[in-house]
Design a protein around this motif. Structure first.
Motif, PDB file in Angstrom:
ATOM      1  N   GLU A 198       1.164  -1.548  -0.169  1.00  0.00           N
ATOM      2  CA  GLU A 198      -0.313   0.076  -0.444  1.00  0.00           C
ATOM      3  C   GLU A 198       0.656   1.517   0.130  1.00  0.00           C
ATOM      4  O   GLU A 198       0.935   2.380  -1.012  1.00  0.00           O
ATOM      5  CB  GLU A 198      -0.541   0.094   1.327  1.00  0.00           C
ATOM      6  N   SER A 199       1.902   1.157   0.359  1.00  0.00           N
ATOM      7  CA  SER A 199       2.333   2.184   1.061  1.00  0.00           C
ATOM      8  C   SER A 199       3.312   2.823  -0.598  1.00  0.00           C
ATOM      9  O   SER A 199       4.023   4.179  -1.095  1.00  0.00           O
ATOM     10  CB  SER A 199       3.791   2.381   1.577  1.00  0.00           C
ATOM     11  N   TRP A 200       3.396   2.011  -0.889  1.00  0.00           N
ATOM     12  CA  TRP A 200       4.129   2.307  -2.929  1.00  0.00           C
ATOM     13  C   TRP A 200       3.299   2.031  -4.157  1.00  0.00           C
ATOM     14  O   TRP A 200       3.904   2.082  -5.051  1.00  0.00           O
ATOM     15  CB  TRP A 200       5.550   0.628  -3.274  1.00  0.00           C
ATOM     16  N   ALA A 201       1.555   1.637  -3.544  1.00  0.00           N
ATOM     17  CA  ALA A 201       1.137   1.813  -4.450  1.00  0.00           C
ATOM     18  C   ALA A 201       0.651   3.273  -5.585  1.00  0.00           C
ATOM     19  O   ALA A 201       0.185   2.414  -6.725  1.00  0.00           O
ATOM     20  CB  ALA A 201      -0.273   2.218  -4.110  1.00  0.00           C
ATOM     21  N   HIS A 202       1.099   3.690  -5.468  1.00  0.00           N
ATOM     22  CA  HIS A 202       1.080   5.438  -6.548  1.00  0.00           C
ATOM     23  C   HIS A 202       2.310   5.171  -7.472  1.00  0.00           C
ATOM     24  O   HIS A 202       1.883   5.342  -8.249  1.00  0.00           O
ATOM     25  CB  HIS A 202       2.247   6.578  -6.002  1.00  0.00           C
ATOM     26  N   LEU A 203       3.503   3.602  -7.087  1.00  0.00           N
ATOM     27  CA  LEU A 203       3.699   3.303  -8.265  1.00  0.00           C
ATOM     28  C   LEU A 203       2.996   2.851  -9.525  1.00  0.00           C
ATOM     29  O   LEU A 203       3.613   3.277 -10.947  1.00  0.00           O
ATOM     30  CB  LEU A 203       5.177   2.196  -8.169  1.00  0.00           C
ATOM     31  N   THR A 204       2.129   2.671  -9.448  1.00  0.00           N
ATOM     32  CA  THR A 204       0.747   2.223 -10.535  1.00  0.00           C
ATOM     33  C   THR A 204      -0.262   2.787 -10.367  1.00  0.00           C
ATOM     34  O   THR A 204      -0.802   2.108 -11.703  1.00  0.00           O
ATOM     35  CB  THR A 204       0.567   1.018  -8.957  1.00  0.00           C
ATOM     36  N   LYS A 205       0.207   4.178 -10.094  1.00  0.00           N
ATOM     37  CA  LYS A 205      -0.847   4.921 -11.125  1.00  0.00           C
ATOM     38  C   LYS A 205      -0.420   5.912 -11.940  1.00  0.00           C
ATOM     39  O   LYS A 205       0.823   6.367 -12.032  1.00  0.00           O
ATOM     40  CB  LYS A 205      -1.672   5.915  -9.982  1.00  0.00           C
ATOM     41  N   ALA A 207       0.554   8.583 -14.534  1.00  0.00           N
ATOM     42  CA  ALA A 207       1.902   9.739 -14.167  1.00  0.00           C
ATOM     43  C   ALA A 207       0.266  10.785 -14.666  1.00  0.00           C
ATOM     44  O   ALA A 207      -0.551  10.470 -15.976  1.00  0.00           O
ATOM     45  CB  ALA A 207       2.610   9.624 -14.873  1.00  0.00           C
TER      46      ALA A 207
END
Length: 218
Positions: A198-205, A207
């Motif tokens: 969850e803390s790294w979920a921004h990588l899958t969003k 750009a």
């Protein structure tokens, strides 16, 4: 006497796993055992266990020696500059090592008042269990550093575990077995896989799209 090739290497491999807890003196050293055609060096502090072995050219009587930390360090210092044949004899509770024209004799009988762990059932159970690690485990970085003493920096390790609460088995070739217990999940420093994801979920969003430039900036 029996000839042990690579005795210093065996002790170097297991020495980092000796305990420093004075309340558990039976763990603050190395077990050296000759079992017919094989000799073993074993050390553990309950969190990790290291077992190194060497084959013997001739079969010998079975014996067991207990070497406390200070004695292990004496033997390692004695063997550091010894090239060539190393002969070892265990007699009446004393271990004699002969190498390079020199001899060292040390007390090697375990005192009756200390508890020496039975390492064989532990290692046998870990080796017999099939790999089945279906969730994350927590491992201590300081404990992981101990495995750097096994051999050179490019040594290949074969690693498996029977479950998240079972010891991680680390094998270097066929003559070294290590066991590494995982950390309990309740420790504050332990982070579960889901929280990490969850803390790294921004990588899958995706750009954000670039803002259009005004015509005058062209």
């Amino acid at each position: 006497m029996l000839e042990i090739n690579g005795m210093l290497g065996m002790l170097d491999q297991v020495a980092p796993h000796m305990s420093t807890d004075s309340n558990l003196p039976g763990l603050c050293g190395v077990q050296l055992e000759a079992d017919g055609g094989t000799v073993y060096a074993v050390a553990t502090d309950r969190y990790t266990m290291a077992v190194s072995r060497r084959g013997l050219e001739r079969r010998h009587a079975t014996w067991s020696a207990w070497l406390p930390r200070e004695t292990v360090n004496r033997i390692r210092a004695f063997l550091t500059d010894c090239a060539g044949r190393i002969d070892v004899e265990m007699r009446r509770g004393r271990l004699t090592i002969a190498a390079a024209g020199r001899r060292l004799t040390v007390d090697a009988a375990a005192p009756a008042w200390i508890w020496i762990p039975r390492w064989r059932p532990v290692v046998t159970a870990a080796l017999a269990a099939a790999p089945s690690l279906d969730r994350e485990v927590g491992l201590s970085v300081s404990f992981l550093a101990r495995w750097g003493h096994i051999a050179g920096p490019h040594t290949k390790l074969t690693v498996w575990a029977a479950g998240p609460r079972k010891p991680l088995v680390l094998a270097a070739g066929s003559d070294f077995i290590g066991l590494h217990m995982p950390l309990p999940a309740y420790l504050p420093a332990y982070t579960e896989r889901q929280a990490i994801q969850e803390s790294w979920a921004h990588l899958t969003k995706p750009a954000p799209a670039a803002a259009p430039q005004p015509s005058w900036a062209a």
